[in-house]
Write an enzyme that holds these catalytic residues in place. Structure first.
Site, PDB file in Angstrom:
ATOM      1  N   LYS A  69       3.572  23.101   0.470  1.00  0.00           N
ATOM      2  CA  LYS A  69       3.570  21.934   1.355  1.00  0.00           C
ATOM      3  C   LYS A  69       2.655  20.864   0.786  1.00  0.00           C
ATOM      4  O   LYS A  69       1.465  21.130   0.567  1.00  0.00           O
ATOM      5  CB  LYS A  69       3.102  22.325   2.760  1.00  0.00           C
ATOM      6  CG  LYS A  69       3.118  21.125   3.737  1.00  0.00           C
ATOM      7  CD  LYS A  69       2.677  21.503   5.152  1.00  0.00           C
ATOM      8  CE  LYS A  69       1.184  21.646   5.239  1.00  0.00           C
ATOM      9  NZ  LYS A  69       0.681  21.749   6.620  1.00  0.00           N
ATOM     10  N   ARG A 114       2.699  24.014  13.852  1.00  0.00           N
ATOM     11  CA  ARG A 114       2.098  25.338  13.606  1.00  0.00           C
ATOM     12  C   ARG A 114       0.629  25.364  14.036  1.00  0.00           C
ATOM     13  O   ARG A 114       0.094  26.408  14.391  1.00  0.00           O
ATOM     14  CB  ARG A 114       2.329  25.810  12.179  1.00  0.00           C
ATOM     15  CG  ARG A 114       1.829  24.917  11.064  1.00  0.00           C
ATOM     16  CD  ARG A 114       0.392  25.187  10.733  1.00  0.00           C
ATOM     17  NE  ARG A 114       0.073  24.716   9.395  1.00  0.00           N
ATOM     18  CZ  ARG A 114      -1.149  24.438   9.000  1.00  0.00           C
ATOM     19  NH1 ARG A 114      -2.172  24.527   9.844  1.00  0.00           N
ATOM     20  NH2 ARG A 114      -1.370  24.044   7.772  1.00  0.00           N
ATOM     21  N   GLY A 226     -10.420  21.210  15.574  1.00  0.00           N
ATOM     22  CA  GLY A 226     -10.723  19.978  14.827  1.00  0.00           C
ATOM     23  C   GLY A 226     -11.492  20.144  13.533  1.00  0.00           C
ATOM     24  O   GLY A 226     -11.547  19.209  12.731  1.00  0.00           O
ATOM     25  N   THR A 227     -12.097  21.316  13.314  1.00  0.00           N
ATOM     26  CA  THR A 227     -12.931  21.466  12.129  1.00  0.00           C
ATOM     27  C   THR A 227     -12.193  22.285  11.077  1.00  0.00           C
ATOM     28  O   THR A 227     -12.018  23.493  11.219  1.00  0.00           O
ATOM     29  CB  THR A 227     -14.265  22.149  12.496  1.00  0.00           C
ATOM     30  OG1 THR A 227     -14.929  21.335  13.459  1.00  0.00           O
ATOM     31  CG2 THR A 227     -15.158  22.303  11.267  1.00  0.00           C
ATOM     32  N   ASP A 228     -11.736  21.599  10.041  1.00  0.00           N
ATOM     33  CA  ASP A 228     -11.014  22.301   8.987  1.00  0.00           C
ATOM     34  C   ASP A 228     -11.545  21.945   7.609  1.00  0.00           C
ATOM     35  O   ASP A 228     -10.945  22.277   6.602  1.00  0.00           O
ATOM     36  CB  ASP A 228      -9.517  22.040   9.075  1.00  0.00           C
ATOM     37  CG  ASP A 228      -9.212  20.556   8.939  1.00  0.00           C
ATOM     38  OD1 ASP A 228     -10.165  19.741   8.896  1.00  0.00           O
ATOM     39  OD2 ASP A 228      -8.025  20.201   8.859  1.00  0.00           O
ATOM     40  N   LYS A 232     -17.211  18.391   9.211  1.00  0.00           N
ATOM     41  CA  LYS A 232     -16.695  18.271  10.573  1.00  0.00           C
ATOM     42  C   LYS A 232     -17.354  19.324  11.458  1.00  0.00           C
ATOM     43  O   LYS A 232     -17.669  20.434  11.005  1.00  0.00           O
ATOM     44  CB  LYS A 232     -15.183  18.484  10.592  1.00  0.00           C
ATOM     45  CG  LYS A 232     -14.389  17.404   9.876  1.00  0.00           C
ATOM     46  CD  LYS A 232     -12.903  17.668  10.019  1.00  0.00           C
ATOM     47  CE  LYS A 232     -12.063  16.577   9.365  1.00  0.00           C
ATOM     48  NZ  LYS A 232     -10.616  16.873   9.516  1.00  0.00           N
TER      49      LYS A 232
END
Lengths: 330, 330
Positions: A69, A114, A226-228, A232
């Site tokens: 992807k 997903r 939200g934290t990836d 963050k």
């Protein structure tokens, strides 16, 4: 050799919410059954005001499909400068038996879907059975997607929502109430919203103030979306001290998830992580064990979620005869 | 948003040998001008008898294009089991200003072309001006491609060839003589072939016996193609001791190129590497300085070669109105 091309509009018709929840559950289980190869992804950060593009590869051994992807985001000038969305995506599917390219599909929708499903899967595995109230910190697209997905798995009685931006918040209320008929209470503060939560969902992209530990009542299930990546953060790290911490991938979450913060501050050690969600889904580890524990699901997002979801879309397309075939070579 | 689709047959019509030599030269120069971002690639090894698939990403800042090449090889059962080639490839081109997908092209030909061109570029920069005789150790597809490309840059008087397999060797002689009219002398031993070389090209995939240092005469230019990952080797490492060693990428060659072997045996240190070929092309470092030195060009292959070459193909396609447009979204 024929390759199926799928447009965004076709992709959106080819998969429904409940199917994505199933594919993500399948992906998590595969990940914890040695059925997955998922190398470190490649990321390129373009100079500001442009954003980032990531290339994520996953190999699903059960289905014998490799996916790639390419997914961009944060190109804030795209709509005005180029008439394009701020993020786009493309997915390649390769038959792992031959490495033939079987499908090229638009990938703009899959990340949202997903990721939404990951929250719903965690709710099934970790939230209290009598959970009724959801708190949504952040009211953007992914906050809506979380509701759409979780709404498939439980009866949501009310949603307490908070956002830095009152306009976004009020738009969220209108949209959610009209789409799902679930009442949305606009909180006056983040604290007020969090205190109401049976299930707390954070989708703020992790740049604002933190959820404080004293606001979180016993028995809350937290979906930390939200934290990836490094830099963050959404949750006060002390929340982790006595919580049951479940992650999508220990490798990813300890490096760039919400879980990195309490580890970095020595509030917890790696051994305090209860496990990966696939282990719970497979029955290798218990989920929630009583109504008082705080459970946290830290989701950083995995290539295998894209993989299994896009395989389902591809198979639905073949079955329903949707899409365009193209021969890259004869 | 419109994406151009290019088939293998179209790709082959859209670029000629001399253009690939130019694009690879441009790529090497860009690499040594801080115009390139080229993250570590992702590789997945499938269980035997299947092969490997690599995903290589390159960002060319001068052209503002990001490329991703998915390239498989070594699927030896593909022709019989699936009616497919043993290796295939797909290239995505993204406009780096917006990350829009501008092109999906078949990528089966590009690796061969840009690898062939790398040898020719090195010959221009490093071989003796009076070089006439080429020795080819290995007589497969890439050995032919090297001749095709080098033939554009010099007058080849004769080729001395060696291969473990006498049938392959004899086929090579027939093909090369009929395609280029250059006489091919089939050597009785690897030694006999190497001793004749003004330019020595090794393309054996690095699994056989080594070229011994005493066979290499002064003034030889060596094009080391076959070693692009750990476990492969074509040259006796002592050849490096007094040679001028030029690489495509120091990072790659010291980790998985032919250069890894003499480094590992402490025959040379990193400081003994003369430089990257882009530095020579840019005039930052000298190329060959006399007719006696042995020069080695270690080529592991870089994403930026794919990138610049596929951009050229894409631009030629637009100019000549070749290919099929597809809208992945509207």
């Amino acid at each position: 050799m024929k390759t199926l091309l799928l447009k965004k509009e076709e992709v959106s018709r080819l998969i429904c919410v409940s199917e994505v929840i199933c594919t993500v559950e399948e992906a998590y289980k595969a990940f914890n059954s040695d059925q997955v190869e998922q190398p470190d992804y490649i990321g390129i950060h373009l100079p500001s005001p442009r954003g980032e593009i990531d290339f994520k590869v996953g190999y699903d051994k059960a289905n014998e499909v490799i996916s790639m992807k390419a997914s961009s985001g944060g190109f804030i000038n795209n709509p005005t400068a180029h008439g394009l969305p701020s993020g786009m995506g493309t997915i390649l599917l390769l038959d792992a038996r031959s490495c033939a390219l079987i499908c090229v599909m638009d990938g703009s929708l899959i990340t949202g879907l997903r990721t939404g499903a990951s929250g719903a899967v965690s709710v099934k595995a970790l939230a209290r059975k009598n959970a009724k109230k959801i708190t949504s910190i952040g009211t953007g697209n992914q906050a809506r997607m979380q509701i759409r997905m979780i709404n498939e798995t439980m009866k949501i009685e009310e949603i307490h929502a908070w956002d830095r931006n009152p306009h976004t918040l009020s738009k969220y209320k209108t949209d959610i109430e009209s789409e799902f008929g679930i009442p949305v209470i606009m909180a006056n503060s983040k604290k007020e919203a969090v205190e109401q939560a049976d299930i707390l969902i954070t989708t703020t992209r992790g740049k604002g103030s933190l959820v404080e530990p004293e606001w979180v009542k016993p028995g809350t299930h937290i979906v930390a979306i939200g934290t990836d990546q490094q830099g963050k953060q959404e949750l006060g790290p002390e929340i982790f001290r006595n919580a049951k911490v479940v992650v999508d991938s220990i490798a990813q979450c300890t490096e760039k998830g919400e879980t990195w913060h309490p580890l970095n501050k020595n509030i917890i050690t790696k051994d305090d992580i209860h496990g990966e969600i696939g282990e719970i889904l497979l029955g290798k580890k218990p989920g929630r064990e009583n109504d008082d524990e705080v459970t946290i699901f830290d989701s950083t997002g995995m290539a295998i979620q894209d993989n299994v979801t896009s395989i389902k879309i591809y198979r639905n397309a073949i079955e329903r005869d949707i899409g365009t075939f193209f021969e890259f070579f004869e």
